[in-house]
Design an enzyme around this catalytic site. Sequence first.
Site, PDB file in Angstrom:
ATOM      1  N   LYS A   1      29.280  27.250  14.755  1.00  0.00           N
ATOM      2  CA  LYS A   1      29.595  28.647  14.480  1.00  0.00           C
ATOM      3  C   LYS A   1      30.357  28.764  13.175  1.00  0.00           C
ATOM      4  CE  LYS A   1      34.234  28.439  15.310  1.00  0.00           C
ATOM      5  NZ  LYS A   1      35.279  28.685  14.281  1.00  0.00           N
TER       6      LYS A   1
ATOM      7  N   PRO B   1      29.771  19.025  12.058  1.00  0.00           N
ATOM      8  CA  PRO B   1      30.984  18.350  11.570  1.00  0.00           C
ATOM      9  C   PRO B   1      32.088  18.332  12.625  1.00  0.00           C
ATOM     10  CG  PRO B   1      30.078  19.748   9.851  1.00  0.00           C
ATOM     11  CD  PRO B   1      29.269  20.024  11.093  1.00  0.00           C
ATOM     12  N   VAL B   2      32.777  17.199  12.721  1.00  0.00           N
ATOM     13  CA  VAL B   2      33.838  17.003  13.707  1.00  0.00           C
ATOM     14  C   VAL B   2      35.174  17.428  13.098  1.00  0.00           C
ATOM     15  CG1 VAL B   2      35.038  15.292  15.123  1.00  0.00           C
ATOM     16  CG2 VAL B   2      32.552  15.130  14.788  1.00  0.00           C
ATOM     17  N   ALA B   3      35.985  18.147  13.887  1.00  0.00           N
ATOM     18  CA  ALA B   3      37.283  18.654  13.417  1.00  0.00           C
ATOM     19  C   ALA B   3      37.113  19.431  12.121  1.00  0.00           C
ATOM     20  CB  ALA B   3      38.285  17.515  13.234  1.00  0.00           C
ATOM     21  N   GLY B   4      36.029  20.226  12.073  1.00  0.00           N
ATOM     22  CA  GLY B   4      35.696  20.921  10.838  1.00  0.00           C
ATOM     23  C   GLY B   4      35.774  22.429  10.903  1.00  0.00           C
ATOM     24  N   GLY B   5      36.225  22.989  12.027  1.00  0.00           N
ATOM     25  CA  GLY B   5      36.293  24.438  12.136  1.00  0.00           C
ATOM     26  C   GLY B   5      34.967  25.098  12.464  1.00  0.00           C
TER      27      GLY B   5
ATOM     28  N   ALA C   1      33.413  24.424  15.610  1.00  0.00           N
ATOM     29  CA  ALA C   1      33.330  24.423  17.070  1.00  0.00           C
ATOM     30  C   ALA C   1      32.301  23.439  17.605  1.00  0.00           C
ATOM     31  CB  ALA C   1      33.046  25.829  17.594  1.00  0.00           C
TER      32      ALA C   1
ATOM     33  N   ASP D   1      36.331  28.914  22.142  1.00  0.00           N
ATOM     34  CA  ASP D   1      35.037  29.097  21.484  1.00  0.00           C
ATOM     35  C   ASP D   1      33.846  28.776  22.386  1.00  0.00           C
ATOM     36  OD1 ASP D   1      36.333  29.788  19.125  1.00  0.00           O
ATOM     37  OD2 ASP D   1      36.289  27.750  18.338  1.00  0.00           O
TER      38      ASP D   1
END
Length: 307
Positions: free
Chosen positions: A20, A105-109, A111, A147
């Site tokens: 998202k 992407p991980v820990a990327g904003g 979700a 989320d």
Amino acid sequence: MIRRLEDSEAGVLTVRASAKVNLHLGVGAPREDGFHPLDTVYQAVSLYDDVSVAESSEWAVETVLSPYLAGTALPGPGENIVDRVGELLGGGERGASVRIGKSIPVAGGMAGGSADAAAALVALDRLWDLGTPDEELLALAARLGSDVPFALIGGTARGLGRGEQVVPVADHGDYAWVVVPDPRGLSTPAVYRRYDELFPDAPAEPASASRVLEALSYGDPGRLALALHNDLEPAAIDLLPDLEALLERGEAEGALRGIVSGSGPTCVFLCESTEAAQAVADGLGAVRPLTLLAVGPVAGAHVVEVL
């Protein structure tokens, strides 16, 4: 409405859920329970995680990363959000073999963990033939994270409360995005803490999403670009200052607008068309080795394969 596949046979079942972006993210001062009240508009975009499940006497979770996520730190055994889904739906007494194919992407904003949770909710509900009503799945999703309900629904939607009160929004536009992940990652709690430090007098009520909602009614990328808003962006930039230069570079390369995605550090760039997005991605390639193309809105968690 959560998309389901009717009359599926038991076996390997794969559910896909999307990343998202927050077209608007208004953040109020922390509530008594510690959560920040939000007024946000989510859009699901075409970066996906796939969760595959199969019957097993034991519970096991495996994660397979896309090549561009190689080296990403992953949760330890029993610590994945999908483990929590299994406990909620199966009471810790049911087995399943779960494979998570990660491209978000991980820990990327964006979700990605919430997408995995949503996909697992749908997949395990089908695998175990639970027949959980949509309303109950959404309630379970809200327990897993703010989320996760949106990841079930997809499309474009407004989120209130702490983001978990989701209402679909009519959206007749097609939007092209360039997504630029950052290998450093950012902790969402850390970004919120920095927001509180930067804005100790933040109002109790978050900034309204009315401008973005109005822009969406036209289906025009240019109007939407002018309305994009993220209250967490200053905090993310304060923690990783070079994000500001990246946003400026993307707009210089032709993006209509660049914005930090959610709590960051992924930056997303809204473009006039898919062709324009490719040109922006090519330009950003000189300063960032990884750029991804995505379109939105796309569907929420849905079954893509049953074997």
